[in-house]
Design an enzyme around this catalytic site. Structure first.
Site, PDB file in Angstrom:
ATOM      1  N   LYS A   1     -10.265  -5.509   4.606  1.00  0.00           N
ATOM      2  CA  LYS A   1     -11.041  -5.785   5.827  1.00  0.00           C
ATOM      3  C   LYS A   1     -11.920  -4.623   6.301  1.00  0.00           C
ATOM      4  O   LYS A   1     -12.937  -4.845   6.946  1.00  0.00           O
ATOM      5  CB  LYS A   1     -10.094  -6.165   6.971  1.00  0.00           C
ATOM      6  CG  LYS A   1      -9.554  -7.577   6.863  1.00  0.00           C
ATOM      7  CD  LYS A   1      -8.617  -7.888   8.020  1.00  0.00           C
ATOM      8  CE  LYS A   1      -7.988  -9.253   7.817  1.00  0.00           C
ATOM      9  NZ  LYS A   1      -7.004  -9.575   8.863  1.00  0.00           N
TER      10      LYS A   1
ATOM     11  N   ASP B   1     -10.895 -12.408  13.872  1.00  0.00           N
ATOM     12  CA  ASP B   1      -9.505 -12.049  14.193  1.00  0.00           C
ATOM     13  C   ASP B   1      -9.335 -11.742  15.688  1.00  0.00           C
ATOM     14  O   ASP B   1      -8.321 -12.120  16.282  1.00  0.00           O
ATOM     15  CB  ASP B   1      -9.086 -10.787  13.416  1.00  0.00           C
ATOM     16  CG  ASP B   1      -8.577 -11.099  12.010  1.00  0.00           C
ATOM     17  OD1 ASP B   1      -8.240 -12.260  11.730  1.00  0.00           O
ATOM     18  OD2 ASP B   1      -8.509 -10.152  11.198  1.00  0.00           O
TER      19      ASP B   1
HETATM   20  P1  ATR Z   1      -4.887  -5.805   7.387  1.00  0.00           P
HETATM   21  O1  ATR Z   1      -6.178  -6.242   6.886  1.00  0.00           O
HETATM   22  O2  ATR Z   1      -3.897  -6.925   7.450  1.00  0.00           O
HETATM   23  O3  ATR Z   1      -4.918  -5.048   8.652  1.00  0.00           O
HETATM   24  P2  ATR Z   1      -4.650  -3.286   6.032  1.00  0.00           P
HETATM   25  O4  ATR Z   1      -6.010  -2.915   6.523  1.00  0.00           O
HETATM   26  O5  ATR Z   1      -4.295  -3.001   4.607  1.00  0.00           O
HETATM   27  O6  ATR Z   1      -4.349  -4.820   6.232  1.00  0.00           O
HETATM   28  O7  ATR Z   1      -3.582  -2.592   7.002  1.00  0.00           O
HETATM   29  C1  ATR Z   1      -2.206  -2.698   6.809  1.00  0.00           C
HETATM   30  C2  ATR Z   1      -1.473  -1.982   7.944  1.00  0.00           C
HETATM   31  O8  ATR Z   1      -0.063  -2.110   7.710  1.00  0.00           O
HETATM   32  C3  ATR Z   1      -1.761  -0.495   8.012  1.00  0.00           C
HETATM   33  O9  ATR Z   1      -1.675  -0.065   9.355  1.00  0.00           O
HETATM   34  C4  ATR Z   1      -0.620   0.101   7.177  1.00  0.00           C
HETATM   35  O10 ATR Z   1      -0.298   1.435   7.491  1.00  0.00           O
HETATM   36  P3  ATR Z   1      -1.049   2.677   6.750  1.00  0.00           P
HETATM   37  O11 ATR Z   1      -2.360   2.859   7.453  1.00  0.00           O
HETATM   38  O12 ATR Z   1      -0.120   3.811   6.923  1.00  0.00           O
HETATM   39  O13 ATR Z   1      -1.206   2.260   5.306  1.00  0.00           O
HETATM   40  C5  ATR Z   1       0.512  -0.809   7.608  1.00  0.00           C
HETATM   41  N1  ATR Z   1       1.601  -0.821   6.632  1.00  0.00           N
HETATM   42  C6  ATR Z   1       1.619  -1.429   5.439  1.00  0.00           C
HETATM   43  N2  ATR Z   1       2.815  -1.254   4.821  1.00  0.00           N
HETATM   44  C7  ATR Z   1       3.554  -0.483   5.669  1.00  0.00           C
HETATM   45  C8  ATR Z   1       4.889   0.050   5.626  1.00  0.00           C
HETATM   46  N3  ATR Z   1       5.699  -0.175   4.585  1.00  0.00           N
HETATM   47  N4  ATR Z   1       5.325   0.777   6.675  1.00  0.00           N
HETATM   48  C9  ATR Z   1       4.519   0.988   7.750  1.00  0.00           C
HETATM   49  N5  ATR Z   1       3.262   0.515   7.849  1.00  0.00           N
HETATM   50  C10 ATR Z   1       2.780  -0.209   6.832  1.00  0.00           C
END
Ligand code: ATR
Length: 291
Positions: A75, A111
């Site tokens: 995104k 969104d």
């Molecule tokens: P989306 O489009 O759904 O927002 P994204 O841009 O990939 O997807 O964002 C995913 C979010 O989930 C991010 O805030 C990510 O944290 P990071 O910036 O540290 O990567 C968070 N996220 C994903 N897996 C995680 C985990 N295991 N623990 C904590 N945060 C997680």
């Protein structure tokens, strides 16, 4: 108008692009909407890995795919690859809908509006509330922007500091307000939740197939908070189950998915989305995954 639901030589193609997409209910939701209105469209899931994003966008142009929903992890990354970005999506810094007009790709964000429709539908007004947002990715950006636009005070917690700082800086600039940023850990969660009346999980933690994960310990939840989880698959995430146990009010993110999808449908087709058909199809698809 094509009342025949079969795919023909003139069928227009839409879809969802992300990784993972195997548990997406968007194909069921959009195909049901196209069928209900007799539109000559079809909708497919496309698993696109992070490194393949530029090629996927070229493919969208080359294959004349009319529209795509965009989900994890693309995104934010796709912004510099587009021909045009709608003002709201640019302010938010995230795109979840693409429209292909003769090879020109435009990005939109539905969104933020979808999230607000979900809140309003549940009688929640963010005005003046202390809200904790978990995450700083594309979905979190849209949600934080929407909450700030409705007068909420925000604390953003994220596993990684840099995207959270960038998200807070962009929103602070847009609304001239200050936003707290903390690391996502037990201590800062405990601190932030003490003053909060609304908690939104905008991370992917708890999403199927990692459904036994939760971003917040049960002991940190209580009856004075409303918990929103944008993870809708499983329908009741571990976070929402435990929030219920703690007597918190819970809101599942499926309604946000339906609204953002309905607004995307409008962008692609120019027609009125059949909201109830979409809601029913999304719910039925989720139930069939959970069997
Ligand atoms: P989306 O489009 O759904 O927002 P994204 O841009 O990939 O997807 O964002 C995913 C979010 O989930 C991010 O805030 C990510 O944290 P990071 O910036 O540290 O990567 C968070 N996220 C994903 N897996 C995680 C985990 N295991 N623990 C904590 N945060 C997680």
């Amino acid at each position: 108008m094509n009342t025949n639901p079969e795919i023909t030589g003139t069928t227009k193609l839409c879809g969802v692009m992300g990784d993972p997409v195997g548990h997406s209910v968007s194909p069921a939701m959009h195909n049901a909407a196209f069928r209900a209105l007799g539109l000559d469209y079809a909708y497919l899931p496309f698993r696109v890995r992070r490194e393949d994003l530029p090629a996927a966008l070229q493919g969208m142009r080359a294959l004349n795919i009319r529209g795509l929903n965009v989900t994890i992890p693309h995104k934010v990354a796709l912004l510099p690859l587009l021909d045009e970005i709608d003002t709201l999506a640019l302010q938010i810094g995230a795109v979840n809908v693409l429209l292909n007009d003769c090879g020109r790709l435009s990005g939109y964000n539905t969104d933020a509006q979808g999230f607000l429709r979900m809140l309003t539908g549940n009688g929640v007004d963010p005005q003046g509330k202390n809200v904790v947002v978990l995450g700083a990715g594309g979905a979190a950006r849209a949600i934080s922007f929407a909450l700030a636009s409705r007068g909420a005070s925000l604390t953003i917690l994220n596993r990684t500091a840099a995207p959270a700082q960038a998200c807070a800086a962009d929103i602070s600039r847009a609304f001239s307000l200050s936003i707290k940023v903390l690391d996502l850990n037990r201590e800062s969660l405990a601190h932030a939740l003490q003053q909060a009346s609304l908690l939104v999980n905008a991370t992917s933690v708890g999403m199927s197939p990692q459904a036994d994960a939760t971003p917040v310990d049960l002991e940190l939840l209580g009856p004075n908070i409303t918990v929103v989880d944008i993870v809708y698959n499983p329908y009741k995430s571990r976070l929402l189950k435990e929030a219920e146990q703690a007597s918190a009010r819970t809101i599942n993110g499926l309604e946000m998915l339906v609204w953002q999808g309905a607004l995307a449908f409008e962008i692609w087709t120019g027609g009125q989305p059949p909201l109830n058909v979409m809601r029913q199809a999304a719910t039925a698809a989720l139930k069939s995954y959970e069997k």
